[in-house]
Design an enzyme around this catalytic site. Structure first.
Site, PDB file in Angstrom:
ATOM      1  N   CYS A 128      36.815 -65.337  38.439  1.00 61.70           N
ATOM      2  CA  CYS A 128      36.062 -66.370  37.506  1.00 61.70           C
ATOM      3  C   CYS A 128      36.631 -67.602  38.022  1.00 61.70           C
ATOM      4  O   CYS A 128      36.942 -67.750  39.043  1.00 61.70           O
ATOM      5  CB  CYS A 128      35.996 -65.818  36.109  1.00 61.70           C
ATOM      6  SG  CYS A 128      37.748 -66.124  35.377  1.00 61.70           S
ATOM      7  N   CYS A 159      31.839 -70.846  21.720  1.00 58.94           N
ATOM      8  CA  CYS A 159      32.806 -72.039  21.578  1.00 58.94           C
ATOM      9  C   CYS A 159      33.210 -72.545  23.124  1.00 58.94           C
ATOM     10  O   CYS A 159      32.954 -73.771  23.243  1.00 58.94           O
ATOM     11  CB  CYS A 159      34.150 -71.845  20.905  1.00 58.94           C
ATOM     12  SG  CYS A 159      33.794 -71.555  18.963  1.00 58.94           S
TER      13      CYS A 159
END
Length: 391
Positions: free
Chosen positions: A349, A191
């Site tokens: 990240c 998603c």
């Protein structure tokens, strides 16, 4: 202990159920005395949990180790803005018990792992798969089958969804009959990559709740052996019959999977902690799992900390913290040998969500000095290197 009756308040509360032909008090009492485990209280688990709590299910277990993020609010209807940063399981419990004060909500804050799956699943009557990764889907399928528990599976993609029930009768298929092996990492977008409309999550999650209600009350015909595909683009609902695979590695005539130790469920692109290293009542920062960008910079300078970039290669090509070691998240399980155990490791990240999962995983894999940098490289660019390229 099973309750053999409904009190006057319950009769009033569930009167719209009791007005349905065939849905008598005995059906409502079966819901009251039932237990359901929802694995993942995200886009699918949120509506499923709300409707099952409202329907009068007596025990609703929640297995989830994630925290609420702002982008969750577009589809995960259990949460509001002020919940950002909180543990989903704790917030879900409070919301569900506010809706149904008599509801029992056990929390499994470590999530479902190979080490605990059969022990946890065996406590419940029905399992609801609200996860968003293939590793857990296969684990739930195998554990549910081995425990003899029905599994209500759902998935969503953009404006499409699927619902199916596994584990009812020896002649019905399991998830591996439909998808024998997990896809290669990176071949199926999630998603985050493909996007999803929140309303389709509501549709699929509500249908999962409906399947659970049918299973528990014995009313209606469950979607056993039938994959219902929902296409909101084309306004189509397509039931597809799924046959049991006689050669299935789990439920076939010559199955090879007899316990969860024979399979590898950690798919590289979907890291989960192998064991829970934390008390679920404490935040990652309180546990030393997360540090801010200024602390990260200080640890680099004073402790020779390793900055571990776990993003994808195309992200790292845009910008990277100087002297970082790049190991994409999907490659972490195969590259543990390149990581030091005698130096602090700071995973980062884009925004800090993926790196926290990596930090949890690495701690459980024997790297106790691994932390996640909150806000990721985006915050580093804002606060430490303002000239760094952003994306």
């Amino acid at each position: 202990m099973n309750d053999p009756s409904l009190n006057p308040q319950e009769k009033e509360r569930y009167s719209r159920h009791l007005n349905i032909p065939g849905f008598d008090e005995s059906a409502q009492i079966r819901l009251k005395n039932s237990s359901v485990l929802i694995v993942g209280v995200g886009g699918l688990g949120s509506p499923a949990a709300l409707y099952l709590a409202a329907a009068g299910v007596g025990t609703l277990g929640i297995a989830d180790f994630d925290r609420v993020e702002r982008h969750n609010l577009q589809r995960q209807v259990l949460y509001v803005e002020s919940d950002v940063g909180k543990l989903k399981a704790e917030v879900a419990k409070a919301r569900l018990q506010a809706l149904h004060p008599g509801l029992t909500v056990p929390i499994h804050g470590e999530g479902i792992l190979r080490s605990n799956a059969t022990e946890i699943l065996s406590r419940y009557d029905v399992i609801v798969d609200g996860t968003d990764n293939f590793g857990t889907r296969y684990l739930l399928n195998d554990a549910s089958y081995l425990c003899g528990k029905p599994l209500v599976s759902g998935s969503v993609f953009r404006m499409e969804g699927q619902v199916i029930v596994f584990g009812i009768g020896e002649s019905e298929p399991c998830y591996r009959c439909l998808f024998p092996e997990p896809p290669t990492a990176g071949t199926v977008p999630n998603c985050n990559e493909a996007g999803v409309v929140g309303a389709i999550c509501g549709m699929v999650g509500s249908m999962q709740a409906m399947e659970v209600i049918k299973l528990l009350t014995g009313l209606g015909k469950p979607l056993t052996g039938t994959l219902l595909k929902i296409d909101c683009f084309g306004n189509r609902f397509s039931p597809i019959k799924v046959a049991k695979d006689g050669q299935c590695s789990l439920c076939g005539q010559e199955s090879r999977i007899h316990d969860l130790n024979s399979e590898r469920y950690l798919i590289p692109c979907e890291l989960q902690p192998m064991e829970n290293p934390a008390n679920s009542n404490e935040t990652p920062s309180e546990l030393g799992m997360e540090i801010d960008v200024n602390t990260a910079k200080q640890l680099m300078q004073e402790k020779n900390a390793l900055m571990l970039d776990i993003r994808e290669a195309d992200e790292a090509a845009i910008c990277q913290i100087k002297d970082s070691t790049f190991v994409a998240m999907g490659d972490i399980p195969e590259r543990l040998d390149v990581l030091p155990k005698d130096r602090p490791i700071i995973a980062y990240c884009h925004h800090g969500f993926r790196s926290l999962r990596v930090a949890l995983y690495l701690r459980s894999a024997g790297f106790p000095n691994c932390t996640s940098m909150t806000g990721g490289i985006n915050r580093w660019a804002n606060e430490i290197e303002p000239n760094m390229a952003k994306y």
